[in-house]
Design an enzyme around this catalytic site. Structure first.
Site, short mmCIF file in Angstrom:
data_model
loop_
_atom_site.label_atom_id
_atom_site.label_comp_id
_atom_site.label_asym_id
_atom_site.label_seq_id
_atom_site.Cartn_x
_atom_site.Cartn_y
_atom_site.Cartn_z
N GLY A 265 0.93 -1.03 0.11
CA GLY A 265 -0.25 0.08 -0.32
C GLY A 265 1.17 1.34 -0.07
O GLY A 265 1.64 1.02 -0.98
N CYS A 266 0.27 1.87 0.55
CA CYS A 266 1.26 3.70 1.26
C CYS A 266 2.42 3.04 1.06
O CYS A 266 2.65 2.90 2.20
CB CYS A 266 0.00 4.33 1.25
SG CYS A 266 1.10 6.03 2.01
N PHE A 267 3.67 3.86 0.66
CA PHE A 267 4.91 3.23 1.31
C PHE A 267 5.32 4.34 2.16
O PHE A 267 6.25 4.09 3.09
CB PHE A 267 6.17 3.49 0.13
CG PHE A 267 6.21 4.77 -1.08
CD1 PHE A 267 5.68 6.22 -0.06
CD2 PHE A 267 6.74 4.83 -2.01
CE1 PHE A 267 5.01 7.03 -1.03
CE2 PHE A 267 6.59 6.00 -2.91
CZ PHE A 267 5.79 7.08 -2.16
N TRP A 268 4.84 4.85 3.10
CA TRP A 268 4.58 5.81 4.06
C TRP A 268 5.15 5.08 5.52
O TRP A 268 5.12 5.35 6.38
CB TRP A 268 4.20 7.08 4.00
CG TRP A 268 4.51 8.37 3.08
CD1 TRP A 268 4.99 8.28 2.20
CD2 TRP A 268 2.84 9.67 2.48
NE1 TRP A 268 4.77 9.52 1.54
CE2 TRP A 268 3.77 9.98 1.17
CE3 TRP A 268 2.24 9.51 3.07
CZ2 TRP A 268 3.31 10.94 1.06
CZ3 TRP A 268 0.90 10.94 3.03
CH2 TRP A 268 1.83 11.52 1.71
N HIS B 39 -0.90 -0.52 8.37
CA HIS B 39 0.37 -0.43 8.98
C HIS B 39 0.62 -0.67 9.96
O HIS B 39 1.19 0.40 10.96
CB HIS B 39 0.70 0.51 7.87
CG HIS B 39 0.90 0.13 7.11
ND1 HIS B 39 0.47 1.48 5.61
CD2 HIS B 39 1.09 -0.40 5.76
CE1 HIS B 39 0.68 1.64 4.91
NE2 HIS B 39 0.91 -0.26 4.14
#
Length: 189
Positions: free
Chosen positions: A25-28, A176
């Site tokens: 998903g979002c890499f952050w 996450h």
């Protein structure tokens, strides 16, 4: 940040480090999770970027269209004498939702797929073995993670690097966080 990092997707390692690349998903958020977990346990550095697509000039705006084939990924530079690739795969499966196709939380699109981008044949084999092991904890709920060659890898723009450290109130996907296998089994078995 990484020496010899390029858009070629070539296997990059030497006797003191190896690379592993994961999309969750979002890499952050996944970058933050890996940094927290492995900071003093084999992590040399990590970098967010785009991988496994077909556009060697991709950037954030292009990747968000879904037309480049790239996934948002984290590339982990690690010391294999301290932490193994299978340990990284194990953590990867416990730190996001690998059951959703092209989605993590509210983020959707092919760029948010769950994937392991292997750098060589050994990583492909270990990723497949790790996926089979992880699947046992999810019961009949099928893992949607793809295992694919890294292909083209492009580091993300500088403002994306270590984003949640630099922007502590920035958006973080709710999927996450580290789970235990016991927590996962309790939910899915």
């Amino acid at each position: 940040m990484f020496t010899n990092t390029s858009v070629t997707g070539l296997s990059i390692s030497n006797s003191s480090y190896e690379l592993a690349t994961f999309g969750a998903g979002c890499f952050w958020g996944i970058e933050k999770s890996f940094r927290k977990k492995f900071k003093n346990n084999g992590l040399i550095d990590c970098q967010v970027g785009y991988a496994a697509g077909h556009d060697n000039k991709a950037d954030y705006r292009k990747v968000c269209t879904g037309k480049t084939g790239h996934a948002e990924v984290i590339q982990v530079k690690y010391d294999p004498k301290v932490v193994s690739f299978p340990e990284l795969v194990d953590f990867f499966y416990r730190s996001h939702d690998p059951l959703t196709v092209n989605r993590q939380g509210y983020d959707s699109g092919t760029q948010y797929r769950s994937c392991i981008c292997y750098h060589d044949e050994n990583q492909r084999i270990l990723a497949e073995e790790g996926t089979k092991t992880a699947q046992k904890h999810f019961g009949s709920h099928r893992i949607a993670t793809t295992i694919e060659p890294i292909g083209i890898y492009i580091p993300a723009e500088s403002y994306h690097q270590d984003y949640l450290t630099n922007n502590p109130n920035g958006y973080e996907c709710a999927t996450h966080f580290e789970r235990t296998w016991e927590q996962i089994r309790a939910k899915y078995l």
